[in-house]
Design an enzyme around this catalytic site. Structure first.
Site, PDB file in Angstrom:
ATOM      1  CG  HIS A 172      -1.876   0.610   1.340  1.00 39.62           C
ATOM      2  ND1 HIS A 172      -2.073   1.397  -0.500  1.00 39.62           N
ATOM      3  CD2 HIS A 172      -3.225   0.176   2.144  1.00 39.62           C
ATOM      4  CE1 HIS A 172      -3.550   1.578   0.242  1.00 39.62           C
ATOM      5  NE2 HIS A 172      -4.033   1.629   1.477  1.00 39.62           N
ATOM      6  CG  ASP A 228      -2.904   5.440  -3.986  1.00 37.18           C
ATOM      7  OD1 ASP A 228      -2.147   5.012  -3.030  1.00 37.18           O
ATOM      8  OD2 ASP A 228      -2.973   6.344  -4.742  1.00 37.18           O
TER       9      ASP A 228
END
Length: 412
Positions: A383, A387
């Protein structure tokens, strides 16, 4: 006069290895280029071959020792009779073999030893199996570790039946129960240690997250059923599911470049090519050989690469170059029956696609309940770089391409 045996160059960025097994002992006859030692590296097992023919001399490193590239690990002494494998002493009650038979037997032993991979040799020694008594299922009839384990299991099963019959006639005792509670300690292989460190490092350093979806496999199954025979006849390889997912992943990675990228310090590296690491099971653990330039390859070439890697993993003959690099990983837990999982990324990669088993489930299609062959798919990602919107979109692209394989042909 003696000749030194040293640790060979192991590959890019690999500076040391662990002595996994000595294939020759002091006093054994050695032929030139015959394997004398098996080394375990972070990725594969590598044989160290004799630089000259002679008699095995001193072993300067023990099993389990870490040795650096170029380190002296053994010596080979000059001696007559080099090239023939030493033969175990025969039972005095057995008749002495004829000279011709003995020579043929020695040559056969050497030939058999030469085709056994390090993993197979280790299994043969551990389980006390005669390689000549087991039919190999590998390429060209080569013996695999699975062949040895099956043979050992069959032998142990036969022994257990005999033991059970004897036990019925013998009085029971508490010591018999104690025998069933043995504990065995086995040293972790270097490969398993590396796998453990890398996976833990991925959890510690990356911001891991997984997104899921499910895929209707009807179209791919229909395509395989219709074309599998023609495909195999033309390309001499089986048409599997992995080729479809590899090509579908290429579409997703081209549209969402971050999923094919990686973090390097404070920079992001974007790759304009797709090298797919395919997770396969090897005798010593999971390995990830790389299908290079998968985005430019045909279905047939991808399937051939995967089939070759699967066979090499089974034989224990994967090389450093086979597993070097990789920008994205596909792991298929479905072959073992997994319904759903959260795969861990393969650093420094930033994403991994997890495939799972196909099962018939009730789904709603155009307002009607139908039974379709469904598969859960999972995309684990870092992450820090990717995204949630990008991860979900990439997985949706893969889903759409599998459910409508025409998209793979028109790059949509």
């Amino acid at each position: 006069m003696s000749t030194e045996v040293k640790v060979p160059t192991l590959g890019e960025s690999i500076s040391e290895a662990t002595i996994g097994e000595w294939l020759k002992q002091p006093g054994d006859a050695v032929a030139q280029d015959e394997p004398v030692c098996s080394l375990e590296t972070d990725k594969v097992a590598i044989d160290v071959n004799a630089p000259v023919a002679g008699i095995m001399g001193d072993l300067l490193a023990a099993v389990g020792d870490n040795v650096e590239v170029g380190a002296l690990i053994a010596r080979i002494e000059d001696g007559a009779g080099a090239g023939a494998k030493t033969v175990a002493p025969r039972n005095e009650e057995e008749p002495a073999p004829k000279n011709d038979d003995k020579t043929a037997g020695q040559q056969s032993d050497v030939a058999d030893a030469a085709v056994l991979s390090p993993a197979v040799r280790r299994a043969v020694l551990e389980h006390g199996i005669d390689p000549a008594s087991v039919k190999g299922s590998g390429r060209d009839g080569r013996l695999t570790k699975d062949d040895v384990l099956v043979a050992a299991k069959a032998r142990d099963s036969d022994s257990a039946i005999t033991a059970d019959d004897a036990a019925k006639a013998a009085p029971t005792s508490t010591s018999a129960a104690d025998e069933d509670r043995k504990v065995e300690r086995v040293r972790m292989t270097r490969l398993r240690q590396t796998i453990a460190k890398r996976l833990k490092s991925a959890q510690d350093n990356a911001a891991l997250l997984t997104t899921f979806n499910d895929v209707d496999m009807s179209a791919v199954i229909e395509a395989r059923t219709r074309y599998k025979d023609l495909f195999a006849k033309k390309h001499d390889v089986r048409l599997g599911f992995m080729g479809f997912f590899a090509k579908a992943s290429c579409l997703a990675l081209k549209d969402i470049p971050s999923v094919n990228g990686q973090i390097d310090g404070d920079e992001i590296v974007y790759h304009e090519f797709v090298d797919i690491s395919v997770a396969v099971s090897a005798p010593n653990g999971l390995v990830v050989p790389v299908v290079r330039n998968a985005d430019r390859k045909s279905f047939a070439r991808i399937e051939k690469n995967i089939a070759e890697f699967g066979q090499k993993a089974k034989d224990g003959t994967l090389t450093m170059d086979d597993m070097k690099g990789g920008t994205f990983t596909i792991s298929n837990g479905g072959v073992f029956g997994s319904l759903m999982s959260t795969p861990i990324i393969n650093p420094p990669q930033s994403a991994v696609l997890g495939l799972h088993r196909i099962e018939d489930r009730a789904v709603v299609i155009d307002g009607k309940v139908e039974v379709r062959p469904m598969m859960y798919i999972a995309l684990s990602y870092d992450h820090r770089l990717i995204d949630g919107r990008e991860a979900v979109t990439a997985l949706k692209i893969i889903k759409d391409a599998i459910e409508d394989p025409t998209r793979l042909l028109i790059d949509l």
